[in-house]
Each structure stands twice: as C-alpha cells, then as structure tokens.
Design a protein around this motif. Structure first.
Motif, PDB file in Angstrom:
ATOM      1  N   ASN A 108      39.153  17.430  48.654  1.00 30.47           N
ATOM      2  CA  ASN A 108      39.714  16.586  47.606  1.00 30.47           C
ATOM      3  C   ASN A 108      39.652  15.093  47.929  1.00 30.47           C
ATOM      4  O   ASN A 108      39.809  14.249  47.043  1.00 30.47           O
ATOM      5  CB  ASN A 108      41.164  16.988  47.308  1.00 30.47           C
ATOM      6  CG  ASN A 108      41.556  16.664  45.889  1.00 30.47           C
ATOM      7  OD1 ASN A 108      40.766  16.862  44.958  1.00 30.47           O
ATOM      8  ND2 ASN A 108      42.762  16.151  45.691  1.00 30.47           N
ATOM      9  N   ASP A 109      39.410  14.745  49.213  1.00 33.32           N
ATOM     10  CA  ASP A 109      39.251  13.333  49.575  1.00 33.32           C
ATOM     11  C   ASP A 109      37.797  12.875  49.504  1.00 33.32           C
ATOM     12  O   ASP A 109      37.480  11.756  49.919  1.00 33.32           O
ATOM     13  CB  ASP A 109      39.828  13.066  50.973  1.00 33.32           C
ATOM     14  CG  ASP A 109      39.090  13.822  52.073  1.00 33.32           C
ATOM     15  OD1 ASP A 109      38.077  14.496  51.789  1.00 33.32           O
ATOM     16  OD2 ASP A 109      39.527  13.739  53.240  1.00 33.32           O
ATOM     17  N   GLY A 110      36.917  13.724  48.992  1.00 34.89           N
ATOM     18  CA  GLY A 110      35.516  13.361  48.834  1.00 34.89           C
ATOM     19  C   GLY A 110      34.629  13.714  49.999  1.00 34.89           C
ATOM     20  O   GLY A 110      33.406  13.612  49.906  1.00 34.89           O
ATOM     21  N   PRO A 208      36.966  14.847  42.963  1.00 35.24           N
ATOM     22  CA  PRO A 208      36.511  13.941  44.018  1.00 35.24           C
ATOM     23  C   PRO A 208      35.117  13.381  43.777  1.00 35.24           C
ATOM     24  O   PRO A 208      34.842  12.220  44.110  1.00 35.24           O
ATOM     25  CB  PRO A 208      36.558  14.804  45.289  1.00 35.24           C
ATOM     26  CG  PRO A 208      36.502  16.211  44.804  1.00 35.24           C
ATOM     27  CD  PRO A 208      37.203  16.216  43.495  1.00 35.24           C
ATOM     28  N   PHE A 209      34.212  14.164  43.197  1.00 42.12           N
ATOM     29  CA  PHE A 209      32.841  13.692  42.993  1.00 42.12           C
ATOM     30  C   PHE A 209      32.804  12.543  41.994  1.00 42.12           C
ATOM     31  O   PHE A 209      32.194  11.493  42.249  1.00 42.12           O
ATOM     32  CB  PHE A 209      31.960  14.850  42.506  1.00 42.12           C
ATOM     33  CG  PHE A 209      30.501  14.490  42.363  1.00 42.12           C
ATOM     34  CD1 PHE A 209      29.675  14.444  43.474  1.00 42.12           C
ATOM     35  CD2 PHE A 209      29.967  14.183  41.127  1.00 42.12           C
ATOM     36  CE1 PHE A 209      28.320  14.106  43.347  1.00 42.12           C
ATOM     37  CE2 PHE A 209      28.630  13.840  40.989  1.00 42.12           C
ATOM     38  CZ  PHE A 209      27.804  13.803  42.106  1.00 42.12           C
ATOM     39  N   SER A 224      36.716   4.955  51.872  1.00 41.98           N
ATOM     40  CA  SER A 224      37.020   5.914  52.926  1.00 41.98           C
ATOM     41  C   SER A 224      37.691   7.146  52.326  1.00 41.98           C
ATOM     42  O   SER A 224      38.246   7.075  51.223  1.00 41.98           O
ATOM     43  CB  SER A 224      37.950   5.284  53.957  1.00 41.98           C
ATOM     44  OG  SER A 224      39.216   5.037  53.358  1.00 41.98           O
ATOM     45  N   PRO A 225      37.696   8.287  53.036  1.00 43.64           N
ATOM     46  CA  PRO A 225      38.460   9.444  52.555  1.00 43.64           C
ATOM     47  C   PRO A 225      39.926   9.123  52.316  1.00 43.64           C
ATOM     48  O   PRO A 225      40.529   9.585  51.352  1.00 43.64           O
ATOM     49  CB  PRO A 225      38.260  10.478  53.675  1.00 43.64           C
ATOM     50  CG  PRO A 225      36.943  10.118  54.272  1.00 43.64           C
ATOM     51  CD  PRO A 225      36.871   8.617  54.218  1.00 43.64           C
ATOM     52  N   ALA A 226      40.516   8.287  53.166  1.00 46.54           N
ATOM     53  CA  ALA A 226      41.920   7.919  52.996  1.00 46.54           C
ATOM     54  C   ALA A 226      42.123   7.140  51.706  1.00 46.54           C
ATOM     55  O   ALA A 226      43.105   7.333  50.985  1.00 46.54           O
ATOM     56  CB  ALA A 226      42.392   7.106  54.192  1.00 46.54           C
ATOM     57  N   TYR A 227      41.180   6.258  51.392  1.00 47.37           N
ATOM     58  CA  TYR A 227      41.289   5.498  50.140  1.00 47.37           C
ATOM     59  C   TYR A 227      41.198   6.436  48.953  1.00 47.37           C
ATOM     60  O   TYR A 227      41.973   6.340  48.018  1.00 47.37           O
ATOM     61  CB  TYR A 227      40.184   4.451  50.052  1.00 47.37           C
ATOM     62  CG  TYR A 227      40.275   3.566  48.830  1.00 47.37           C
ATOM     63  CD1 TYR A 227      40.887   2.319  48.921  1.00 47.37           C
ATOM     64  CD2 TYR A 227      39.766   3.966  47.597  1.00 47.37           C
ATOM     65  CE1 TYR A 227      40.988   1.490  47.801  1.00 47.37           C
ATOM     66  CE2 TYR A 227      39.864   3.163  46.472  1.00 47.37           C
ATOM     67  CZ  TYR A 227      40.471   1.930  46.582  1.00 47.37           C
ATOM     68  OH  TYR A 227      40.573   1.118  45.487  1.00 47.37           O
TER      69      TYR A 227
END
Length: 227
Positions: A108-110, A208-209, A224-227
């Motif tokens: 879910n974070d990409g 996420p995509f 970033s994944p966190a962003y």
C-alpha cells in the motif's frame, strides 16, 4: 487544441483542475501521433476535465468508452476470435499495465511485494491480458447524427462507443480476470465491460499505483514509501 490546452493550464482560473487534467493525461495517455485531429482530441480533453475530481471507477469506464481511446489503442473495432483472427490486446494491455494496476504486485506504500526468493510478483499474466481483450470485444464508433448504427460505424468522436449491431461480434464465453474472478457466460459487451471495470477497481494495486503517479505529476518526482 494543444495550444488552447496549454493556454488553459497557464492562465485558467481553475488551476487545480488544470493540474489534475495534466496529471491524468500523463497516466492515461493518448497520442496526437495517431489521434491528432481537433475533432478527436477535443472530446478527450473535455473527458479529462469533466472527471478531473471524480471517481476513478467512473473515469476508467468513460476512458474505455471514449472513441478517441478506442481509436488510439485499437479497441473500437475489436472482435471475438475467428478461425483466422484473435481479439486485439492493445487496450487490454495498457488498461492493466499503465492505467490502473501496473506490472507488479504492490504494497500500500507503493513498494513492490516480493516472493520468498526476493523477486517481484507479477500482477497478472499474458493469459489475463487475453481474457480482458476478449471481454472488451464488440464495440464500434457512435453513429453519426441521423445514421443507423451497424457493426463498423465510421469514425465519429462525439459521444461514447456503442455495441455492434450484431451481438455475435462480442465474445460471450467466461473470462478469467484478476484475483480469481471469472465472468459468467452469455454476457453482453456492456455487461462484460461492467465486470472489467469493477474487477480492476477492486484490485489492491490501484490506490498505490495511481496515487504514486499523481504525486509524481503534482508534488514530487520521487516520493518515498513513507511519503
């Protein structure tokens, strides 16, 4: 049309809408190399404008029924398989790969999901693309004003694609879509399209995509994944 679109983006009072139109146009793409006339591009730009702030399910359905997209990715005259031909896979492939799900399974974070050996996991197979292509058969251009609709209506870009007048142009056999979903036999072209859009919209990759691509167009090019 291109000049007017850029003028709108530079000077329009609806700057957020203009930015959303641009962002969507970078993800759900048509090219003036193939659909370069004003009568083809204007309805496309209006479609992105209407749905810039709308629901992604609705946008995917409208894109799938767009005559401009139908011409660009060859779905407008797509037909069920015969002894010498197969359904055209261009739109089905791009719908999955570029417009909605992407090539690999995502968290879910990409970030990519990995298997036990540390390899990315494909989101679908070639067989899946073939099934979607079969589900998307049986469409033609909207009839020109005053004309009777047939199996291969001439080019017309106002309105939406319509089912061919001969129902047998559409593949009515079951199709294995994403996440184990199999369509019932005997569906019409509009019914199969509804299954296709519902099936894609429910896929876990879509948030996420698509969000990653909107962030890249609107905020930062390497989130970033966190962003």
């Amino acid at each position: 049309v291109r000049a007017q679109a850029y003028l709108n983006m530079a000077n329009g009072p609806d700057q957020l809408r203009q930015r959303a139109i641009f962002a969507l146009s970078q993800t759900i793409v048509v090219s003036a190399n193939k659909v370069g006339n004003g009568d083809q591009l204007t309805p496309w730009m209006r479609l992105l404008s209407r749905h810039a702030f709308g629901n992604f399910h609705t946008l995917l359905r409208e894109v799938s029924l767009s005559p401009t997209m139908g011409k660009y990715l060859d779905n407008v005259y797509n037909r069920k398989a015969t002894t010498t031909t197969s359904p055209n896979e261009n739109y089905a492939r791009e719908l999955l790969q570029l417009f909605s799900v992407g090539t690999w399974e995502l968290n879910n974070d990409g970030s990519q999901k990995l298997d036990g050996a540390g390899n990315p996991i494909p989101a679908y197979s070639q067989a899946t693309i073939g099934a979607f292509a079969r589900a998307l058969t049986g469409w033609t251009y909207p009839p020109r004003p005053g004309a009777t609709s047939g199996n291969s209506n001439p080019e017309h870009f106002e309105g939406q694609l319509v089912p061919t007048s001969t129902a047998s142009r559409h593949d009515t056999e079951p199709k294995a879509l994403l996440n184990g979903t199999v369509t019932p036999a005997g569906l019409t072209a509009p019914q199969d399209l509804a299954w296709v859009i519902d099936n894609i919209f429910a896929h876990q990759n879509v948030p996420p995509f698509i969000a990653t691509r909107l962030i890249r167009s609107l905020v930062t090019s390497n989130p970033s994944p966190a962003y």
